[in-house]
Scaffold this motif. Structure first.
Motif, PDB file in Angstrom:
ATOM      1  N   ALA A 124       0.832  -1.205   0.000  1.00 38.07           N
ATOM      2  CA  ALA A 124       0.000   0.000   0.000  1.00 38.07           C
ATOM      3  C   ALA A 124       0.863   1.250   0.000  1.00 38.07           C
ATOM      4  O   ALA A 124       0.600   2.215  -0.737  1.00 38.07           O
ATOM      5  N   ARG A 125       1.913   1.227   0.816  1.00 42.61           N
ATOM      6  CA  ARG A 125       2.802   2.389   0.904  1.00 42.61           C
ATOM      7  C   ARG A 125       3.495   2.660  -0.443  1.00 42.61           C
ATOM      8  O   ARG A 125       3.732   3.810  -0.812  1.00 42.61           O
ATOM      9  N   ALA A 126       3.793   1.591  -1.187  1.00 37.53           N
ATOM     10  CA  ALA A 126       4.485   1.746  -2.463  1.00 37.53           C
ATOM     11  C   ALA A 126       3.562   2.084  -3.622  1.00 37.53           C
ATOM     12  O   ALA A 126       3.983   2.770  -4.564  1.00 37.53           O
ATOM     13  N   LEU A 127       2.303   1.629  -3.557  1.00 36.21           N
ATOM     14  CA  LEU A 127       1.426   1.706  -4.729  1.00 36.21           C
ATOM     15  C   LEU A 127       0.244   2.657  -4.578  1.00 36.21           C
ATOM     16  O   LEU A 127      -0.384   3.013  -5.577  1.00 36.21           O
ATOM     17  N   SER A 128      -0.103   3.042  -3.344  1.00 37.45           N
ATOM     18  CA  SER A 128      -1.281   3.883  -3.114  1.00 37.45           C
ATOM     19  C   SER A 128      -0.916   5.358  -3.153  1.00 37.45           C
ATOM     20  O   SER A 128       0.254   5.727  -3.018  1.00 37.45           O
ATOM     21  N   PRO A 129      -1.921   6.232  -3.302  1.00 36.14           N
ATOM     22  CA  PRO A 129      -1.654   7.669  -3.241  1.00 36.14           C
ATOM     23  C   PRO A 129      -1.003   8.050  -1.914  1.00 36.14           C
ATOM     24  O   PRO A 129      -1.343   7.505  -0.865  1.00 36.14           O
ATOM     25  N   ALA A 214     -16.561  -3.239 -11.679  1.00 35.89           N
ATOM     26  CA  ALA A 214     -17.486  -2.122 -11.925  1.00 35.89           C
ATOM     27  C   ALA A 214     -17.585  -1.184 -10.730  1.00 35.89           C
ATOM     28  O   ALA A 214     -18.038  -0.045 -10.868  1.00 35.89           O
ATOM     29  N   TRP A 215     -17.182  -1.646  -9.544  1.00 34.05           N
ATOM     30  CA  TRP A 215     -17.287  -0.819  -8.341  1.00 34.05           C
ATOM     31  C   TRP A 215     -16.084   0.101  -8.139  1.00 34.05           C
ATOM     32  O   TRP A 215     -16.104   0.954  -7.246  1.00 34.05           O
ATOM     33  N   LEU A 216     -15.033  -0.061  -8.921  1.00 36.66           N
ATOM     34  CA  LEU A 216     -13.778   0.647  -8.669  1.00 36.66           C
ATOM     35  C   LEU A 216     -13.755   2.009  -9.354  1.00 36.66           C
ATOM     36  O   LEU A 216     -14.046   2.130 -10.552  1.00 36.66           O
ATOM     37  N   GLY A 217     -13.384   3.020  -8.588  1.00 43.55           N
ATOM     38  CA  GLY A 217     -13.184   4.337  -9.167  1.00 43.55           C
ATOM     39  C   GLY A 217     -11.777   4.473  -9.715  1.00 43.55           C
ATOM     40  O   GLY A 217     -10.879   3.702  -9.378  1.00 43.55           O
ATOM     41  N   GLY A 218     -11.571   5.466 -10.567  1.00 39.83           N
ATOM     42  CA  GLY A 218     -10.241   5.716 -11.101  1.00 39.83           C
ATOM     43  C   GLY A 218      -9.253   6.020  -9.989  1.00 39.83           C
ATOM     44  O   GLY A 218      -9.585   6.691  -9.009  1.00 39.83           O
ATOM     45  N   GLY A 219      -8.034   5.532 -10.135  1.00 39.70           N
ATOM     46  CA  GLY A 219      -7.000   5.787  -9.141  1.00 39.70           C
ATOM     47  C   GLY A 219      -7.012   4.846  -7.954  1.00 39.70           C
ATOM     48  O   GLY A 219      -6.300   5.071  -6.972  1.00 39.70           O
ATOM     49  N   THR A 220      -7.805   3.777  -8.024  1.00 39.30           N
ATOM     50  CA  THR A 220      -7.913   2.840  -6.897  1.00 39.30           C
ATOM     51  C   THR A 220      -6.763   1.834  -6.910  1.00 39.30           C
ATOM     52  O   THR A 220      -6.351   1.357  -7.961  1.00 39.30           O
ATOM     53  N   ARG A 241      -9.315  -6.797 -15.611  1.00 40.53           N
ATOM     54  CA  ARG A 241      -9.513  -6.196 -16.933  1.00 40.53           C
ATOM     55  C   ARG A 241      -9.360  -4.677 -16.856  1.00 40.53           C
ATOM     56  O   ARG A 241      -8.817  -4.063 -17.790  1.00 40.53           O
ATOM     57  N   ARG A 242      -9.785  -4.065 -15.768  1.00 40.29           N
ATOM     58  CA  ARG A 242      -9.702  -2.609 -15.639  1.00 40.29           C
ATOM     59  C   ARG A 242      -8.344  -2.132 -15.136  1.00 40.29           C
ATOM     60  O   ARG A 242      -8.046  -0.936 -15.193  1.00 40.29           O
ATOM     61  N   ALA A 243      -7.513  -3.061 -14.642  1.00 34.46           N
ATOM     62  CA  ALA A 243      -6.241  -2.666 -14.053  1.00 34.46           C
ATOM     63  C   ALA A 243      -5.232  -2.235 -15.112  1.00 34.46           C
ATOM     64  O   ALA A 243      -5.021  -2.935 -16.111  1.00 34.46           O
ATOM     65  N   ALA A 244      -4.603  -1.096 -14.889  1.00 31.76           N
ATOM     66  CA  ALA A 244      -3.502  -0.668 -15.753  1.00 31.76           C
ATOM     67  C   ALA A 244      -2.236  -1.429 -15.427  1.00 31.76           C
ATOM     68  O   ALA A 244      -1.327  -1.545 -16.260  1.00 31.76           O
ATOM     69  N   LEU A 245      -2.173  -1.978 -14.190  1.00 27.48           N
ATOM     70  CA  LEU A 245      -0.976  -2.681 -13.746  1.00 27.48           C
ATOM     71  C   LEU A 245      -1.365  -3.759 -12.745  1.00 27.48           C
ATOM     72  O   LEU A 245      -2.155  -3.506 -11.833  1.00 27.48           O
ATOM     73  N   VAL A 246      -0.811  -4.959 -12.920  1.00 26.56           N
ATOM     74  CA  VAL A 246      -0.984  -6.051 -11.961  1.00 26.56           C
ATOM     75  C   VAL A 246       0.388  -6.356 -11.365  1.00 26.56           C
ATOM     76  O   VAL A 246       1.350  -6.625 -12.091  1.00 26.56           O
ATOM     77  N   GLY A 288       5.113   2.330 -10.865  1.00 20.56           N
ATOM     78  CA  GLY A 288       3.873   1.846 -10.264  1.00 20.56           C
ATOM     79  C   GLY A 288       2.702   2.431 -11.028  1.00 20.56           C
ATOM     80  O   GLY A 288       2.468   2.068 -12.185  1.00 20.56           O
ATOM     81  N   ARG A 289       2.011   3.348 -10.407  1.00 26.81           N
ATOM     82  CA  ARG A 289       0.892   4.014 -11.088  1.00 26.81           C
ATOM     83  C   ARG A 289       1.444   5.077 -12.035  1.00 26.81           C
ATOM     84  O   ARG A 289       2.014   6.076 -11.584  1.00 26.81           O
ATOM     85  N   ALA A 290       1.287   4.873 -13.325  1.00 27.72           N
ATOM     86  CA  ALA A 290       1.825   5.808 -14.308  1.00 27.72           C
ATOM     87  C   ALA A 290       0.978   7.074 -14.408  1.00 27.72           C
ATOM     88  O   ALA A 290       1.490   8.154 -14.686  1.00 27.72           O
ATOM     89  N   ALA A 291      -0.335   6.952 -14.209  1.00 28.95           N
ATOM     90  CA  ALA A 291      -1.246   8.098 -14.254  1.00 28.95           C
ATOM     91  C   ALA A 291      -2.143   8.053 -13.023  1.00 28.95           C
ATOM     92  O   ALA A 291      -2.436   6.977 -12.488  1.00 28.95           O
ATOM     93  N   GLU A 292      -2.577   9.208 -12.576  1.00 26.49           N
ATOM     94  CA  GLU A 292      -3.341   9.291 -11.323  1.00 26.49           C
ATOM     95  C   GLU A 292      -4.599   8.441 -11.355  1.00 26.49           C
ATOM     96  O   GLU A 292      -5.014   7.884 -10.330  1.00 26.49           O
ATOM     97  N   GLN A 293      -5.240   8.310 -12.514  1.00 28.53           N
ATOM     98  CA  GLN A 293      -6.492   7.568 -12.610  1.00 28.53           C
ATOM     99  C   GLN A 293      -6.304   6.070 -12.857  1.00 28.53           C
ATOM    100  O   GLN A 293      -7.282   5.335 -12.962  1.00 28.53           O
ATOM    101  N   ASP A 294      -5.061   5.606 -12.921  1.00 31.55           N
ATOM    102  CA  ASP A 294      -4.814   4.182 -13.135  1.00 31.55           C
ATOM    103  C   ASP A 294      -5.322   3.346 -11.964  1.00 31.55           C
ATOM    104  O   ASP A 294      -5.181   3.733 -10.792  1.00 31.55           O
TER     105      ASP A 294
END
Length: 329
Positions: A124-129, A214-220, A241-246, A288-294
């Motif tokens: 979480a510390r590495a991948l979350s906002p 379907a429940w996930l908002g952008g940037g989650t 399917r919605r993940a920009a990164l696994v 990690g997250r390349a864009a804020e909404q990923d």
């Protein structure tokens, strides 16, 4: 202390010598070691016992120059929640890296709980906002409670939303007393939790999805700890399917045993080589997250080196402080 003395560390001893930062930092280090060339040797085995849904397991690992040889053996009984007991009961033994002598015996249930929750907190510390935000936790058992306690100490959190069938039925009285002073709210449903959270941790042993894409908002950021077997899927295919990164603690293990990863590869939603080791993010080799909404998904499968690093650190701190009981076996 004589050469034959073995250090015995209980739950209370382990918690007395390890801070939240110690636990989370140790797991970050374990993730780095896991993909370092030639530094770690490990093995594990498990089998179904005769109790319903139960398994017995043995994990062992050693990191060259970092730890002794560490074994964890125990059982997992998913139905123990109804008995008021932890799902995992285990013992950890630590052996001198040169002679092989047994030097310590630790409460393996505590080591397992701390390293699993600590690994999720490190992810979480590495991948979350980095800014304070809402963290949703599906589950209210030992792992979920430990995750909330650890994360509240190592990362800025605005509030925690928690949901489990027990919380739904009994409300806040189902919460562990250690959460009393933390900003914890109970969500109305898994969907409500997901829609209001920017980090979501699944601390369950569910065989059916508890999070839908379907429940996930952008940037989650979604973090799983209970999808470690092919038949366990805390996330539906829509999440992947919605993940920009696994991301995974160790992609090779995830591709052998992680339910959501196996399902996604089989459905050709992701390629096998698309699963990123978290060590690359920790080393600064990948953003990690390349864009804020990923949307980013992390899978914790549980590694023997996580137990080894944490147990070794606990033993080192305990010996330095004179904590624990010495026994001549």
């Amino acid at each position: 202390m004589g050469d034959a003395d073995v250090l015995v560390l209980s739950d209370a001893h382990i918690r007395a010598v390890l801070s939240a930062a110690d636990v989370v930092d140790s797991q970050e280090h374990a993730f780095l070691l896991a993909t370092a060339d030639g530094l770690v040797r490990s093995a594990h085995t498990h089998y179904d016992t005769f109790a319903p849904d139960a398994i017995a397991f043995v994990h062992s690992a050693v990191a060259d120059g970092e730890t002794g040889v560490v074994f964890k053996s125990g059982t997992q009984h998913p139905r123990n929640g109804a008995r008021g007991l932890p799902a995992v009961h285990a013992t950890v033994t630590v052996h001198d890296p040169d002679s092989g002598r047994t030097t310590a015996v630790l409460n393996g249930t505590t080591i397992t709980t701390l390293r699993t929750a600590g690994g999720l907190a490190a992810a979480a510390r590495a991948l979350s906002p980095a800014r304070p935000h809402t963290v949703g936790v599906l589950g209210a058992g030992a792992q979920a409670t430990e995750f909330v306690c650890l994360l509240s100490d190592v990362m800025p959190v605005e509030r925690f939303l928690m949901w489990s069938p027990g919380l739904q039925a009994r409300g806040r009285e189902r919460l562990d007393e250690r959460l009393a002073g933390l900003p914890v709210e109970i969500a109305a449903s898994p969907r409500d939790l997901c829609e209001r959270s920017r980090t979501i941790a699944t601390c369950t042993l569910s065989r059916v999805p508890v999070v839908e894409g379907a429940w996930l908002g952008g940037g989650t950021t979604v973090l799983t700890m209970g999808s470690y077997a092919p038949d366990r899927r805390e996330l539906d295919l829509g999440c992947t399917r919605r993940a920009a990164l696994v991301v995974a603690d160790l992609p090779g293990q995830a591709l052998r045993s992680n339910g959501p990863v196996l399902e996604a590869v089989e459905a050709e939603v992701i390629d096998a080589d698309a699963v990123l080791p978290i060590s690359r993010v920790l080393r600064g080799e990948h953003p990690g997250r390349a864009a804020e909404q990923d949307i980013v998904v992390f899978h914790s499968n549980g590694l023997g080196i996580q137990d080894a690093v944490l147990a070794w650190r606990a033993c080192t701190r305990a010996r330095a402080s004179g904590t624990g009981v010495l026994v001549a076996l």
